[in-house]
Design a protein around this motif. Structure first.
Motif, PDB file in Angstrom:
ATOM      1  N   VAL A  57     109.470  -3.621  68.937  1.00  0.00           N
ATOM      2  CA  VAL A  57     109.214  -4.668  68.404  1.00  0.00           C
ATOM      3  C   VAL A  57     108.150  -5.599  68.931  1.00  0.00           C
ATOM      4  O   VAL A  57     107.763  -5.677  70.059  1.00  0.00           O
ATOM      5  N   THR A  58     107.130  -6.268  68.051  1.00  0.00           N
ATOM      6  CA  THR A  58     106.064  -6.910  68.727  1.00  0.00           C
ATOM      7  C   THR A  58     106.591  -8.318  68.288  1.00  0.00           C
ATOM      8  O   THR A  58     106.909  -8.735  67.235  1.00  0.00           O
ATOM      9  N   LEU A  59     106.300  -9.455  69.069  1.00  0.00           N
ATOM     10  CA  LEU A  59     106.672 -10.676  69.000  1.00  0.00           C
ATOM     11  C   LEU A  59     105.392 -11.540  69.178  1.00  0.00           C
ATOM     12  O   LEU A  59     104.481 -11.323  69.903  1.00  0.00           O
ATOM     13  N   VAL A  60     105.195 -12.604  68.269  1.00  0.00           N
ATOM     14  CA  VAL A  60     104.125 -13.464  68.306  1.00  0.00           C
ATOM     15  C   VAL A  60     104.612 -14.712  69.246  1.00  0.00           C
ATOM     16  O   VAL A  60     105.566 -15.379  68.930  1.00  0.00           O
ATOM     17  N   HIS A  61     103.678 -14.816  70.226  1.00  0.00           N
ATOM     18  CA  HIS A  61     103.973 -15.967  71.173  1.00  0.00           C
ATOM     19  C   HIS A  61     102.838 -16.942  71.185  1.00  0.00           C
ATOM     20  O   HIS A  61     101.638 -16.815  70.935  1.00  0.00           O
ATOM     21  N   LEU A  62     103.158 -18.388  71.442  1.00  0.00           N
ATOM     22  CA  LEU A  62     102.141 -19.215  71.309  1.00  0.00           C
ATOM     23  C   LEU A  62     101.631 -19.318  72.927  1.00  0.00           C
ATOM     24  O   LEU A  62     102.206 -19.229  73.929  1.00  0.00           O
TER      25      LEU A  62
END
Length: 120
Positions: free
Chosen positions: A58-63
Protein backbone atom coordinates in the motif's frame (compact mmCIF):
# COMPACT_ATOMS: atom_id res chain seq x y z
CA UNK A 1 -5.55 25.73 -6.75
CA UNK A 2 -8.72 23.80 -7.58
CA UNK A 3 -11.44 23.23 -5.03
CA UNK A 4 -10.79 19.49 -5.22
CA UNK A 5 -7.10 20.03 -4.48
CA UNK A 6 -7.89 22.24 -1.50
CA UNK A 7 -10.51 19.78 -0.24
CA UNK A 8 -8.07 16.88 -0.61
CA UNK A 9 -5.42 18.72 1.39
CA UNK A 10 -8.00 19.51 4.08
CA UNK A 11 -9.05 15.85 4.18
CA UNK A 12 -5.44 14.75 4.66
CA UNK A 13 -5.02 17.36 7.39
CA UNK A 14 -8.13 16.09 9.24
CA UNK A 15 -7.72 12.35 8.72
CA UNK A 16 -4.03 11.74 8.19
CA UNK A 17 -2.48 9.72 5.36
CA UNK A 18 -4.88 8.02 2.95
CA UNK A 19 -4.83 5.79 -0.12
CA UNK A 20 -5.51 7.45 -3.44
CA UNK A 21 -8.62 5.29 -3.86
CA UNK A 22 -9.95 6.53 -0.49
CA UNK A 23 -9.25 10.14 -1.41
CA UNK A 24 -11.03 9.70 -4.74
CA UNK A 25 -14.12 8.30 -3.01
CA UNK A 26 -14.13 11.04 -0.35
CA UNK A 27 -13.76 13.84 -2.89
CA UNK A 28 -16.16 12.30 -5.41
CA UNK A 29 -13.73 11.95 -8.31
CA UNK A 30 -12.40 8.99 -10.26
CA UNK A 31 -9.27 7.19 -9.14
CA UNK A 32 -7.36 8.25 -12.29
CA UNK A 33 -8.35 11.89 -11.70
CA UNK A 34 -7.15 11.70 -8.08
CA UNK A 35 -3.89 10.09 -9.22
CA UNK A 36 -3.25 13.07 -11.50
CA UNK A 37 -4.25 15.50 -8.77
CA UNK A 38 -1.93 13.85 -6.25
CA UNK A 39 0.92 13.91 -8.79
CA UNK A 40 0.44 17.66 -9.32
CA UNK A 41 0.27 18.33 -5.58
CA UNK A 42 3.33 16.12 -5.07
CA UNK A 43 5.26 18.12 -7.69
CA UNK A 44 4.21 21.29 -5.83
CA UNK A 45 5.58 19.87 -2.57
CA UNK A 46 2.19 19.77 -0.83
CA UNK A 47 1.93 15.98 -0.47
CA UNK A 48 4.19 12.97 -0.69
CA UNK A 49 3.62 9.29 -1.23
CA UNK A 50 5.05 6.79 1.22
CA UNK A 51 4.71 3.09 1.74
CA UNK A 52 2.43 1.89 4.52
CA UNK A 53 4.54 0.38 7.31
CA UNK A 54 1.82 -2.17 8.11
CA UNK A 55 1.30 -3.28 4.47
CA UNK A 56 4.20 -2.87 2.04
CA UNK A 57 1.81 -3.22 -0.93
CA UNK A 58 0.00 0.00 0.00
CA UNK A 59 1.09 3.54 -0.79
CA UNK A 60 -0.34 6.35 1.29
CA UNK A 61 -0.57 10.05 0.46
CA UNK A 62 0.83 12.21 3.26
CA UNK A 63 0.49 15.94 3.78
CA UNK A 64 3.89 17.66 3.81
CA UNK A 65 4.79 20.57 6.05
CA UNK A 66 4.17 22.90 3.10
CA UNK A 67 0.75 21.29 2.56
CA UNK A 68 -0.16 21.70 6.22
CA UNK A 69 0.96 25.33 6.12
CA UNK A 70 -1.23 25.92 3.06
CA UNK A 71 -4.28 24.37 4.77
CA UNK A 72 -3.76 26.47 7.90
CA UNK A 73 -3.32 29.67 5.88
CA UNK A 74 -6.48 28.94 3.91
CA UNK A 75 -8.44 28.29 7.11
CA UNK A 76 -7.12 31.48 8.69
CA UNK A 77 -8.13 33.49 5.62
CA UNK A 78 -11.64 32.04 5.91
CA UNK A 79 -11.82 32.91 9.59
CA UNK A 80 -10.74 36.48 8.88
CA UNK A 81 -13.26 36.86 6.06
CA UNK A 82 -16.10 35.65 8.27
CA UNK A 83 -14.95 37.88 11.13
CA UNK A 84 -15.14 40.91 8.85
CA UNK A 85 -18.64 39.95 7.72
CA UNK A 86 -19.83 39.28 11.27
CA UNK A 87 -18.58 42.72 12.30
CA UNK A 88 -21.25 44.16 9.98
CA UNK A 89 -24.14 42.36 11.69
CA UNK A 90 -26.46 43.80 14.29
CA UNK A 91 -26.00 42.59 17.89
CA UNK A 92 -29.16 40.42 17.79
CA UNK A 93 -27.91 38.76 14.59
CA UNK A 94 -24.55 38.00 16.21
CA UNK A 95 -26.39 36.48 19.19
CA UNK A 96 -28.49 34.34 16.83
CA UNK A 97 -25.33 33.07 15.13
CA UNK A 98 -23.74 32.27 18.48
CA UNK A 99 -26.83 30.34 19.56
CA UNK A 100 -26.73 28.33 16.32
CA UNK A 101 -23.06 27.32 16.66
CA UNK A 102 -23.63 23.98 18.45
CA UNK A 103 -26.07 22.83 15.75
CA UNK A 104 -23.74 24.02 12.97
CA UNK A 105 -20.82 22.17 14.57
CA UNK A 106 -22.90 19.00 14.73
CA UNK A 107 -23.82 19.38 11.04
CA UNK A 108 -20.14 19.78 10.13
CA UNK A 109 -19.27 16.64 12.11
CA UNK A 110 -22.04 14.65 10.41
CA UNK A 111 -20.95 15.86 6.96
CA UNK A 112 -17.33 15.03 7.70
CA UNK A 113 -18.21 11.51 8.87
CA UNK A 114 -20.35 10.98 5.77
CA UNK A 115 -17.59 12.13 3.38
CA UNK A 116 -14.74 10.30 5.07
CA UNK A 117 -16.37 6.96 5.66
CA UNK A 118 -14.54 4.48 7.89
CA UNK A 119 -10.94 5.40 8.70
CA UNK A 120 -8.24 3.00 7.60
Amino acid sequence: MSLTSAATLATLDRTGPRRITDLAAIEGVTQPAMTVLVRVMEESGLVERRGDASDKRVTLVHLTEAGATYVQARRQAGVEAFAQLIDNLADDEVEALAAALPALQHLAELESQDREGPKK
